[in-house]
Design a protein around this motif. Structure first.
Motif, PDB file in Angstrom:
ATOM      1  N   GLY A   1       0.833  -1.209   0.000  1.00  0.00           N
ATOM      2  CA  GLY A   1       0.000   0.000   0.000  1.00  0.00           C
ATOM      3  C   GLY A   1       0.862   1.252   0.000  1.00  0.00           C
ATOM      4  O   GLY A   1       0.673   2.155  -0.809  1.00  0.00           O
ATOM      5  N   LEU A   2       1.846   1.305   0.895  1.00  0.00           N
ATOM      6  CA  LEU A   2       2.707   2.495   0.985  1.00  0.00           C
ATOM      7  C   LEU A   2       3.501   2.690  -0.299  1.00  0.00           C
ATOM      8  O   LEU A   2       3.556   3.787  -0.852  1.00  0.00           O
ATOM      9  N   VAL A   3       4.092   1.596  -0.780  1.00  0.00           N
ATOM     10  CA  VAL A   3       4.886   1.704  -2.009  1.00  0.00           C
ATOM     11  C   VAL A   3       3.988   2.157  -3.169  1.00  0.00           C
ATOM     12  O   VAL A   3       4.342   3.043  -3.950  1.00  0.00           O
ATOM     13  N   GLY A   4       2.786   1.568  -3.230  1.00  0.00           N
ATOM     14  CA  GLY A   4       1.853   1.941  -4.296  1.00  0.00           C
ATOM     15  C   GLY A   4       1.521   3.422  -4.239  1.00  0.00           C
ATOM     16  O   GLY A   4       1.555   4.116  -5.263  1.00  0.00           O
ATOM     17  N   VAL A   5       1.235   3.920  -3.036  1.00  0.00           N
ATOM     18  CA  VAL A   5       0.881   5.333  -2.901  1.00  0.00           C
ATOM     19  C   VAL A   5       2.066   6.216  -3.284  1.00  0.00           C
ATOM     20  O   VAL A   5       1.912   7.231  -3.964  1.00  0.00           O
ATOM     21  N   ILE A   6       3.262   5.821  -2.869  1.00  0.00           N
ATOM     22  CA  ILE A   6       4.445   6.639  -3.179  1.00  0.00           C
ATOM     23  C   ILE A   6       4.672   6.694  -4.691  1.00  0.00           C
ATOM     24  O   ILE A   6       4.903   7.754  -5.268  1.00  0.00           O
ATOM     25  N   ILE A   7       4.548   5.530  -5.339  1.00  0.00           N
ATOM     26  CA  ILE A   7       4.717   5.516  -6.803  1.00  0.00           C
ATOM     27  C   ILE A   7       3.641   6.372  -7.462  1.00  0.00           C
ATOM     28  O   ILE A   7       3.916   7.223  -8.318  1.00  0.00           O
ATOM     29  N   ALA A   8       2.393   6.169  -7.003  1.00  0.00           N
ATOM     30  CA  ALA A   8       1.285   6.920  -7.598  1.00  0.00           C
ATOM     31  C   ALA A   8       1.482   8.417  -7.397  1.00  0.00           C
ATOM     32  O   ALA A   8       1.257   9.218  -8.305  1.00  0.00           O
ATOM     33  N   ALA A   9       1.923   8.801  -6.186  1.00  0.00           N
ATOM     34  CA  ALA A   9       2.077  10.226  -5.885  1.00  0.00           C
ATOM     35  C   ALA A   9       3.173  10.847  -6.737  1.00  0.00           C
ATOM     36  O   ALA A   9       3.048  11.977  -7.215  1.00  0.00           O
ATOM     37  N   THR A  10       4.256  10.096  -6.933  1.00  0.00           N
ATOM     38  CA  THR A  10       5.341  10.616  -7.744  1.00  0.00           C
ATOM     39  C   THR A  10       4.873  10.777  -9.193  1.00  0.00           C
ATOM     40  O   THR A  10       5.114  11.798  -9.835  1.00  0.00           O
ATOM     41  N   ALA A  11       4.173   9.755  -9.678  1.00  0.00           N
ATOM     42  CA  ALA A  11       3.667   9.831 -11.043  1.00  0.00           C
ATOM     43  C   ALA A  11       2.656  10.961 -11.167  1.00  0.00           C
ATOM     44  O   ALA A  11       2.644  11.704 -12.149  1.00  0.00           O
ATOM     45  N   ALA A  12       1.819  11.092 -10.120  1.00  0.00           N
ATOM     46  CA  ALA A  12       0.759  12.096 -10.177  1.00  0.00           C
ATOM     47  C   ALA A  12       1.333  13.505 -10.234  1.00  0.00           C
ATOM     48  O   ALA A  12       0.717  14.408 -10.790  1.00  0.00           O
ATOM     49  N   ALA A  13       2.527  13.688  -9.667  1.00  0.00           N
ATOM     50  CA  ALA A  13       3.095  15.025  -9.605  1.00  0.00           C
ATOM     51  C   ALA A  13       3.629  15.486 -10.954  1.00  0.00           C
ATOM     52  O   ALA A  13       3.882  16.670 -11.162  1.00  0.00           O
ATOM     53  N   ALA A  14       3.783  14.533 -11.888  1.00  0.00           N
ATOM     54  CA  ALA A  14       4.450  14.862 -13.156  1.00  0.00           C
ATOM     55  C   ALA A  14       3.789  16.040 -13.865  1.00  0.00           C
ATOM     56  O   ALA A  14       4.458  16.995 -14.264  1.00  0.00           O
ATOM     57  N   TRP A  15       2.468  15.960 -13.979  1.00  0.00           N
ATOM     58  CA  TRP A  15       1.781  16.990 -14.744  1.00  0.00           C
ATOM     59  C   TRP A  15       1.877  18.370 -14.090  1.00  0.00           C
ATOM     60  O   TRP A  15       2.375  19.328 -14.688  1.00  0.00           O
ATOM     61  N   PRO A  16       1.431  18.477 -12.800  1.00  0.00           N
ATOM     62  CA  PRO A  16       1.543  19.788 -12.164  1.00  0.00           C
ATOM     63  C   PRO A  16       2.988  20.281 -12.120  1.00  0.00           C
ATOM     64  O   PRO A  16       3.230  21.486 -12.270  1.00  0.00           O
ATOM     65  N   ALA A  17       3.922  19.362 -11.932  1.00  0.00           N
ATOM     66  CA  ALA A  17       5.323  19.776 -11.853  1.00  0.00           C
ATOM     67  C   ALA A  17       5.770  20.379 -13.177  1.00  0.00           C
ATOM     68  O   ALA A  17       6.450  21.409 -13.216  1.00  0.00           O
ATOM     69  N   ALA A  18       5.344  19.740 -14.271  1.00  0.00           N
ATOM     70  CA  ALA A  18       5.721  20.254 -15.584  1.00  0.00           C
ATOM     71  C   ALA A  18       5.107  21.638 -15.794  1.00  0.00           C
ATOM     72  O   ALA A  18       5.747  22.552 -16.316  1.00  0.00           O
ATOM     73  N   ARG A  19       3.865  21.785 -15.366  1.00  0.00           N
ATOM     74  CA  ARG A  19       3.203  23.090 -15.497  1.00  0.00           C
ATOM     75  C   ARG A  19       3.956  24.162 -14.721  1.00  0.00           C
ATOM     76  O   ARG A  19       4.183  25.265 -15.215  1.00  0.00           O
ATOM     77  N   ALA A  20       4.319  23.791 -13.497  1.00  0.00           N
ATOM     78  CA  ALA A  20       5.012  24.760 -12.652  1.00  0.00           C
ATOM     79  C   ALA A  20       6.340  25.154 -13.282  1.00  0.00           C
ATOM     80  O   ALA A  20       6.715  26.323 -13.303  1.00  0.00           O
ATOM     81  N   ALA A  21       7.031  24.149 -13.810  1.00  0.00           N
ATOM     82  CA  ALA A  21       8.352  24.410 -14.374  1.00  0.00           C
ATOM     83  C   ALA A  21       8.246  25.319 -15.596  1.00  0.00           C
ATOM     84  O   ALA A  21       9.174  26.047 -15.927  1.00  0.00           O
TER      85      ALA A  21
END
Ligand SMILES: Nc1ncnc2c1ncn2[C@@H]1O[C@H](COP(=O)(O)OP(=O)(O)O)[C@@H](O)[C@H]1O
Ligand SMILES: [Mg+2]
Lengths: 835, 247
Positions: free
Chosen positions: A804-824
């Motif tokens: 569960g923890l590993v899944g959430v961490i992977i999902a959260a990292t992947a989920a950040a890709a879009w907003p992170a790209a926008r911010a950058a």
């Protein structure tokens, strides 16, 4: 003003995409659950509309038999036009791979006689005409990869084998309910012989007699007459009664399915609601100045509230529509997977569409309600203030309510923690756990502050600037961090609680079996599983082996039990007295393990029924067979296992020859097992396993059930991750200026991107860890309430937690890709220019 | 001029922010009339309570003590909805910045009060104000496509379009260059001269105050002085003498 709001939505699509997805996934789960249960119900009831039978005389007592004279009498009744006898017998179908084909019906009832009624519908080949020919039901033939024209192996009663040629395939149409204690049942056969061969091969065990009647015959009188002829072991019912009962059974089945699926879908919706509520809350905060300006220029409070709700309405209908479409697709995809035999057409689509749209709207508007109220409360003065931090007056109240809820919950759970607590107390303790969860969710902002502030100090000294930036942002608004994280908390808490329950159950099953069955015991059981049984000849076969010194059979039946405290229905195991202490060694708590002196009862059953040593017990197997005994011994076992043992001598003859499993051992247990293996190598319907394999089998049965629930709750976590993406996108928009300044003073795009990714990770991990703790707590209560254990006796599901923890961490990292790209991508100049 | 009836009457206004050490008396018993068809400027050092006075008399905020009358309406007696309707229909307001909704065009921002009231816009009034602020060719643009001066002109047009009893402006030229400021003040002046509009404006620039008929001076939440028919030089002189008194 609505115009402004709608343009705002269109202009910031990315703000709403994730909200839409959150709504859509929840609605899709709901719609799919509804469609699957509805379609299954429709298909079930459509399958069973035989109209050619006027009256069916159905066996209700498995010991009853029908003579030739009786069936002739039935045929001679006035108004009866024709008689069709339905016989059943043991027929285990062996597939092309040499294994027993798992069928709709256990082997004991899977063989029958072919008849020219609407029971059978040939789908391929021809009807069986003589010995050496057989027809198979299409579904089982497909499963066993058996084709027309090939020879097939069929395992008959008394270890006999028949090898006829398959001449055709059929579809079966049953009459009446599949299982009904009053009306009897119509088992779905896998194998049909012509009538004469059937008598020879399967025996003449009559299951049912179908009477066709002349139009206008008095069916009430006929039913009564038929009952008089056949006696109490059979029950005559009209075709209509059976059709109605079968429709009722189908409806019940659909209701059960719905009750199983909808709560899980509701969990997905609940998490979706958190995401939506959080999104709207952030949107309102970001638009504080706009709302204030509108108020200054003359918008009523209700106009502001209305515009926010209309926005929710639009999002809700759009998300609902997408969700309905996805739900229908999902149901169409899953239905064939869930029902291996027969194509089930989608049914109930219009209702599902309305349901999906309605729920989408309801959930969104409800979730947006408090944000809308807050928006309406914005003072016109807020337009003039530059910093739009609104005072959080309700924060303190929320914390107090949360703390009180947690305290009350802990106290109540503590008071109801006794493993021998009554059902009412157990329910109270479950409710208290729920209150506790609500309390923790209310406390989440405070907890976020507590947990993250020390982290800030930790990373301030020695870490990358990206991480520092991220933690500072997460701490800056603990309320937002908490609101975003708690959606994940709910999903992961459910998974963890379920994990605790299942891990505890599995280890309990394992430990009790290991405690009660010696390692030297070999188990012989029917390969078909479920309600399948072995017959007396198999036990004889085992006993005759020279390597086997002790063999005993357990006959598990459901029987009425009356005792001092009342009456109930329980699973009772009839076994040879010599088995106890040899092949089966119950871990006695008190009394003796001697069935000749009375019954041996498991401790939790004894607690539940209030039974003590020496108490009298009346076990009723059927009206003709009643045994009065007393409690001779009490032993330790789980709630899920056969828990009341009685002497096999006391049970009816037929029950005695239906063995659920056989325990065997010998002076050299290894040699005994080897001998048994050899003996049954040619019997695909019999399985020879050792104790550990038995544990695995029992655990596998439980695992399947849990797997479905895990999948459902995983959907909830996915929705929660959408929420994280949404919050990040919104907070990036909010911080455009800040990010722009950071870029202007020299922060690289990479630093910005990594800081957003870190922020996602910090928020998600906070939510996930909180979820694990909440889940462990709820799981402890759950296993106490459902398995009657001590709170502390839980088994921690490490694998589930780590995954569960590993899944959430992977999902959260992947989920950040879009907003992170926008911010950058933020343009330093524009960011500073924009107000 | 004193013979005219006041458009806005404020009596003994007191507004206090915060408690204890953080207590600030933003307005300390201010009594003032703003006359119909007159252009009044309010001046004073930063933090003297100018904005607070504006917000109270415009119905954006409520004073702790005192009464405000706009036309026949006693603001203290109005419910929130009534006050809102009053702001929409009878008062115009121009802030220093952030006057416009970013997703609406200039024209839509101008007609926003009608939109909120659920009435069709008064076309002649719209044409008139659009011509006054000379925005005819910019009506379809979003705020982000307009210069700062143009944005403030849109705000002026919106404040005027409902033909309000009084227009309040809080440092409307505060973020404009001098050319744009002069232009904007010219528009306000024309409204007073041509349409008998009542205008009350907060400013800290003597040159801006010179456009007014009357200048009020505020210090520490109190009215301390007043000038009629001001010029920039006279305003500057008075400001200097006031500074001497306070220091
Ligand atoms: N919302 C508020 N909370 C606390 N103090 C305020 C608030 N608004 C204004 N003040 C204080 O009231 C006084 C007058 O403010 P203001 O009317 O904005 O002055 P001016 O516009 O003349 O610069 C100042 O000391 C200011 O700090
Ligand atoms: Mg000011």
């Amino acid at each position: 003003m609505l115009k402004a709001m709608i343009r705002d939505l269109v202009a910031h699509k990315s703000r709403v995409v994730m909200t839409l997805l959150a709504i859509a996934v929840g609605v899709a789960a709901m719609v799919a659950a509804w469609l699957i249960s509805d379609s299954t119900a429709t298909a079930l009831s459509a399958q069973r509309s035989r109209t050619d039978v006027g009256i069916a005389v159905q066996r209700i007592d498995s010991d009853a038999a029908l003579t030739v004279a009786q069936s002739k009498q039935l045929a001679d009744l006035p108004g009866v036009r024709g008689v069709s006898v339905v016989a059943v017998g043991r027929a285990g179908l062996v597939g092309a791979d040499g294994k027993l084909v798992p069928g709709e019906t256990v082997p004991e009832y899977a063989g029958t006689n072919w008849s020219r009624t609407s029971r059978f519908e040939l789908t391929e080949g021809r009807a069986p005409a003589k010995a050496g020919e057989v027809v198979l039901r299409d579904a089982e033939a497909a499963k066993g990869q058996l084709r027309v024209g090939t020879r097939v192996r069929i395992l008959l009663a008394d270890a006999k084998v028949d090898t006829p040629v398959v001449v055709g395939l059929f579809a079966y149409r049953s009459l009446g309910p599949r299982s009904d204690p009053q009306l009897g049942s119509d088992p779905v056969p896998a194998v049909a012989y012509d009538a004469r061969t059937a008598t020879k091969v399967l025996g003449d065990d009559v299951e049912r007699i179908e009477l066709t009647v002349v139009p206008g015959a008095d069916s009430t009188a006929l039913t009564a007459a038929a009952d008089r002829i056949t006696g109490p072991g059979f029950r005559a019912s009209t075709g209509e009664t059976l059709a109605a009962a079968s429709a009722r059974e189908a409806a019940d089945g659909a209701k059960d399915l719905r009750l199983a699926l909808l709560p899980a879908a509701a969990v997905a919706l609940l998490v979706g609601m958190f995401v939506i509520a959080n999104t709207f809350s952030i949107l309102v905060t970001q638009r504080t100045r706009q709302f204030a300006l509108l108020r200054a220029v003359g918008a009523y409070r209700r106009q502001i509230r209305f515009s926010t709700l209309v926005e929710a309405l639009l999002l809700g209908s759009a998300g609902g529509a997408v969700g309905v479409a996805c739900g229908i697709g999902l149901a169409a995809l899953l239905l064939p997977l869930m029902n291996s035999d027969g194509r089930i057409p989608l049914a109930g689509v219009p209702v599902a569409v309305l349901l999906g749209l309605g729920i989408g709207l309801l959930v969104t508007v409800t979730a947006a309600w408090s944000a809308a109220r807050r928006a309406a409360g914005i003072s016109p003065m807020a337009a003039l203030r530059l910093d739009h931090s609104t005072p959080r007056a309700q924060g303190r109240r929320q914390t107090i309510i949360g703390a009180v809820a947690v305290a009350v919950s802990v106290v109540v759970i503590g008071l109801t923690a006794s493993p021998s607590a009554e059902n009412a107390a157990r329910i109270v303790s479950l409710l208290a756990a729920l209150v506790g969860v609500v309390g923790v969710l209310l406390l989440a902002p405070v907890l976020a502050g507590f947990c993250l502030r020390p982290l800030l100090g930790l990373v301030a000294r020695r870490s990358s600037p990206a991480l520092r930036l991220a933690v500072r942002n997460a701490v800056r608004d603990p309320r937002r961090t908490a609101a975003t994280g708690t959606a994940i908390t709910i999903g992961l808490a459910l998974i963890c609680a379920l994990g605790v329950l299942s891990a505890t159950l599995l280890s309990l099953v394992g430990s009790t079996v290991r405690e009660n069955v010696p390692a030297a015991t070999t188990i012989v059981q029917p390969a078909a599983g479920g309600e399948a049984v072995l017959d007396a000849s198999t036990l004889e076969l085992v006993r005759r082996l020279p390597e086997v010194s002790t063999a005993a059979g357990s006959r598990d039946v459901v029987a009425d039990i009356s005792y001092r405290g009342g009456q109930t229905v329980r699973r009772v195991s009839a076994i040879e007295p010599h088995a106890l202490g040899t092949v089966f060694t119950p871990d006695l708590v008190s009394g003796v393990a001697d069935l000749r002196q009375g019954a041996v009862v498991s401790k939790n059953q004894a607690d539940m029924l209030g039974l003590r040593l020496g108490d009298e017990l009346t076990v009723t197997f059927d009206p003709a067979h009643q045994v009065v005994t007393k409690v001779a011994g009490i032993y330790d076992a789980t709630e899920l296992q056969a828990a009341i043992f009685v002497d096999v001598a006391a049970v009816p003859e037929r029950t005695r020859s239906r063995l659920s499993l056989i325990y065997a051992t010998g002076p050299d247990p290894v040699a005994a097992k080897a001998a048994l293996d050899r003996t049954f190598a040619v019997r695909p319907d019999v399985e020879v396993i050792d104790r550990d394999a038995l544990v695995t089998r029992l655990q596998d049965v439980q695992r399947v059930g849990f797997a479905v629930l895990y999948a459902m709750f995983a959907v909830a976590v996915i929705i929660a991750v959408f929420g994280v993406v949404n919050t990040l996108i919104l907070s990036v928009t909010e911080r455009t200026r800040e990010i722009g300044i950071a870029r202007a003073v020299g922060a690289g795009t990479d630093l910005i991107r990594r800081s957003i990714a870190w922020e996602s990770l910090v928020i998600s991990t906070f939510g996930a860890v909180l979820g694990v703790f909440v889940g462990l707590g709820v799981g402890a209560v759950l296993q106490h309430a459902m398995l009657g254990q001590h709170l502390a006796d839980l088994t921690v599901p490490w694998l589930v937690i780590v995954l569960g923890l590993v899944g959430v961490i992977i999902a959260a990292t992947a989920a950040a890709a879009w907003p992170a790209a926008r911010a950058a991508r933020t343009d330093p100049l524009r960011a500073i220019a924009s107000g | 001029m004193p013979t005219r009836t006041p458009a806005v009457q404020a009596t003994a206004l007191t507004k206090i922010y915060g408690t204890g050490d953080a207590r600030v008396i933003a307005l300390d018993g201010v009594t003032v009339d703003f006359h119909r068809g007159q252009f009044t400027a309010i001046m004073g050092p930063s933090g003297s309570g100018k904005s607070t006075l504006m917000h109270c008399v415009a119905g954006l905020d409520r004073p702790d003590l005192g009464a405000i009358r706009i036309g026949d309406a006693e603001l203290g007696e109005l419910s929130d909805d009534q006050l809102t309707a009053l702001r929409r229909d009878r008062v115009g307001f121009i802030f220093q910045a952030f006057n416009l909704l970013p997703t609406l065009t200039a024209l839509e921002n101008i007609t926003l009060p009608f939109d909120l009231a659920g009435r069709p816009p008064d076309q002649t009034a719209v044409d008139r104000v659009v011509d006054v602020v000379r925005l005819r060719d910019r009506l379809g643009h979003r705020p982000s496509q307009l210069s700062g001066g143009q944005q403030q002109r849109v705000a002026v047009a919106r404040a005027l379009v409902t033909n309000p009893e009084v227009v309040f402006a809080d440092e409307p030229t505060g973020s404009l260059d001098s050319a744009a400021s002069t232009e904007l003040l010219g528009f306000l002046r024309r409204c007073v001269d041509e349409f008998e509009q009542t205008v009350v404006m907060v400013t800290h620039e003597p040159s801006a105050a010179a456009f007014a008929d009357r200048v009020l001076f505020l210090t520490d939440g109190r009215l301390v002085d007043e000038l009629t028919a001001p010029t920039a030089d006279r305003v500057l002189d008075l400001m200097k003498s006031l500074e001497k008194v306070t220091s």
